[in-house]
Design a protein around this motif. Structure first.
Motif, PDB file in Angstrom:
ATOM      1  N   LEU A  72       0.827  -1.203   0.000  1.00 52.59           N
ATOM      2  CA  LEU A  72       0.000   0.000   0.000  1.00 52.59           C
ATOM      3  C   LEU A  72       0.862   1.255   0.000  1.00 52.59           C
ATOM      4  O   LEU A  72       0.594   2.212  -0.739  1.00 52.59           O
ATOM      5  CB  LEU A  72      -0.922   0.005   1.223  1.00 52.59           C
ATOM      6  N   ALA A  73       1.908   1.249   0.814  1.00 53.57           N
ATOM      7  CA  ALA A  73       2.805   2.404   0.864  1.00 53.57           C
ATOM      8  C   ALA A  73       3.474   2.618  -0.488  1.00 53.57           C
ATOM      9  O   ALA A  73       3.577   3.754  -0.977  1.00 53.57           O
ATOM     10  CB  ALA A  73       3.846   2.208   1.958  1.00 53.57           C
ATOM     11  N   ALA A  74       3.914   1.518  -1.114  1.00 55.17           N
ATOM     12  CA  ALA A  74       4.561   1.628  -2.420  1.00 55.17           C
ATOM     13  C   ALA A  74       3.598   2.113  -3.491  1.00 55.17           C
ATOM     14  O   ALA A  74       4.010   2.728  -4.485  1.00 55.17           O
ATOM     15  CB  ALA A  74       5.153   0.274  -2.824  1.00 55.17           C
ATOM     16  N   SER A  75       2.297   1.853  -3.295  1.00 59.15           N
ATOM     17  CA  SER A  75       1.279   2.266  -4.265  1.00 59.15           C
ATOM     18  C   SER A  75       0.729   3.659  -3.983  1.00 59.15           C
ATOM     19  O   SER A  75      -0.156   4.129  -4.698  1.00 59.15           O
ATOM     20  CB  SER A  75       0.117   1.253  -4.257  1.00 59.15           C
ATOM     21  N   GLY A  76       1.222   4.290  -2.928  1.00 60.13           N
ATOM     22  CA  GLY A  76       0.772   5.635  -2.598  1.00 60.13           C
ATOM     23  C   GLY A  76      -0.558   5.689  -1.877  1.00 60.13           C
ATOM     24  O   GLY A  76      -1.210   6.737  -1.855  1.00 60.13           O
ATOM     25  N   LEU A  77      -0.973   4.576  -1.285  1.00 57.20           N
ATOM     26  CA  LEU A  77      -2.232   4.532  -0.532  1.00 57.20           C
ATOM     27  C   LEU A  77      -1.897   4.552   0.963  1.00 57.20           C
ATOM     28  O   LEU A  77      -1.353   3.585   1.504  1.00 57.20           O
ATOM     29  CB  LEU A  77      -3.029   3.276  -0.882  1.00 57.20           C
ATOM     30  N   ASP A  78      -2.212   5.648   1.606  1.00 55.08           N
ATOM     31  CA  ASP A  78      -1.865   5.844   3.012  1.00 55.08           C
ATOM     32  C   ASP A  78      -2.986   5.288   3.889  1.00 55.08           C
ATOM     33  O   ASP A  78      -3.843   6.017   4.397  1.00 55.08           O
ATOM     34  CB  ASP A  78      -1.648   7.336   3.286  1.00 55.08           C
ATOM     35  N   LEU A  79      -2.986   3.960   4.064  1.00 59.18           N
ATOM     36  CA  LEU A  79      -4.051   3.284   4.802  1.00 59.18           C
ATOM     37  C   LEU A  79      -3.448   2.339   5.836  1.00 59.18           C
ATOM     38  O   LEU A  79      -2.714   1.410   5.469  1.00 59.18           O
ATOM     39  CB  LEU A  79      -4.941   2.473   3.850  1.00 59.18           C
TER      40      LEU A  79
END
Length: 356
Positions: A72-79
């Motif tokens: 998620l972090a690598a995909s730019g999703l801050d979850l």
């Protein structure tokens, strides 16, 4: 970072014991109200104790959670990613309570089941509703929880399973002569008959399983294959999906099949039922009858499986178009325990007859 209307992800799974004294209480949670005879629980408890009373499922899910956080972090999703179970610690009720106390208001739920059916899908909706109710009682509120869709025909899932089959094939002397056999958790036939929306004709569980098996077989270039069942646990008088994997090995042996590649397509990770039923019982029986045996890895050990979860999240956020190799509506999606279709996947005792 991508902006989304969601502020967390919950990985929701089945759960498993992590110490010998946890096995029996766990099994009683799983089978409560199902009429499973005590002697069956005794047998299954012995399977767990064979592995020190520890199921691998929680550890595998913690690995999934850690990998999902990185992806998620690598995909730019801050979850942030949370983890909860239906049948054992960390219970979903406790995790959703924690989420409420952390200020989470609107989360997505990834259930570790690729398929439809009561236990495979609807029961996760019920878990969500129950967990939210518990969190509300404890904290005065609960986050909205939206379950992600079925993914049995997602290209990344299919390719992960297919690569497991390819790797297993390389370990066999028989090579391409080996018969490809897919397994999934058996369920009562009556439960399969009511799987899916009432107007769909039932059998969504077995139909999706058959489609997943066909997609993987096509991916590895297998001309033919079998779909069989494992891990039956109900009363003997109730018909379940058959044949069982061990019985099927005898049938193949009688036909002169020299070796099998067994792929647990119905399971997303190598938890205890896979390890015991396939790596122990089925493998040992194959050895007894002189049949080559190779067990393919489940999809959850492949990095593409984690990427698939991120894709499912991106679909729900609206950043990614859904990818599917079959015909998949928004099956399995629901918010706060609401079903994806009215009356979907009801237990057979609840479903009312529908007019023709």
């Amino acid at each position: 970072m991508s902006t989304t209307p969601y502020d967390a992800v919950l990985v929701l799974s089945f759960g498993g014991p992590e110490a010998p004294d946890e096995v029996r209480p766990f099994l009683e949670n799983v089978t409560r109200g199902r009429g499973v005879p005590p002697e069956r629980l005794d047998a299954v408890e012995e399977h767990y104790q064979h592995f020190g009373g520890v199921s691998p499922i929680n550890a595998l899910n913690r690995e999934l959670v850690a990998a999902l956080r990185r992806e998620l972090a690598a995909s730019g999703l801050d979850l942030p990613v949370y983890f909860g179970n239906r049948n054992w610690h960390p219970f979903a009720e406790d995790t959703v309570t924690e989420m409420a106390r952390d200020g989470i208001t609107n989360a997505l739920v990834f259930a570790t089941s690729a398929y439809g059916g009561y236990s495979a899908c609807r029961q996760y909706h019920e878990d969500i509703a129950r967990a939210r109710e518990a969190a509300t009682e404890r904290t005065g509120g609960a986050p909205d929880l939206t379950k992600l869709r079925h993914f049995y025909d997602h290209p990344l899932f299919v390719e992960s399973v297919a690569d497991g089959v390819r790797a297993a094939r390389e370990t066999l002397d028989a090579g391409h002569e080996a018969r490809l056999v897919f397994t999934a958790h058996s369920i009562p036939i009556s439960a399969d008959e009511t799987a899916g929306p009432p107007g769909e004709g039932g059998h969504r569980y077995s139909r999706q399983m058959a489609e997943a098996a066909q997609l993987v077989a096509d991916a590895v270039g297998a001309d033919d294959h079998d779909l069989v069942w494992q891990s039956r646990s109900g009363p003997p008088q109730i018909p379940w999906l058959e044949p069982d994997i061990v019985d099927h090995l005898d049938t193949l042996h009688e036909k002169g099949v020299p070796a099998v590649i067994v792929s647990p397509v119905g399971f997303v990770s190598d938890h205890l039922e896979v390890v015991w039923d396939l790596d122990n019982e089925a493998s040992e029986h194959a050895d007894e009858i002189g049949m080559g045996f190779a067990r393919a890895a489940s999809a959850g050990s492949d990095p593409r499986f984690v990427r698939m979860v991120v894709e499912l999240i991106s679909e729900q956020v609206g950043d990614t178009a859904p990818r599917a190799l079959g015909v998949v509506p928004r099956a399995g999606v629901g918010c706060n325990g609401a079903l994806c279709a009215p009356g979907c996947c009801e237990p057979p005792t609840r479903r009312r007859p529908t007019s023709s």
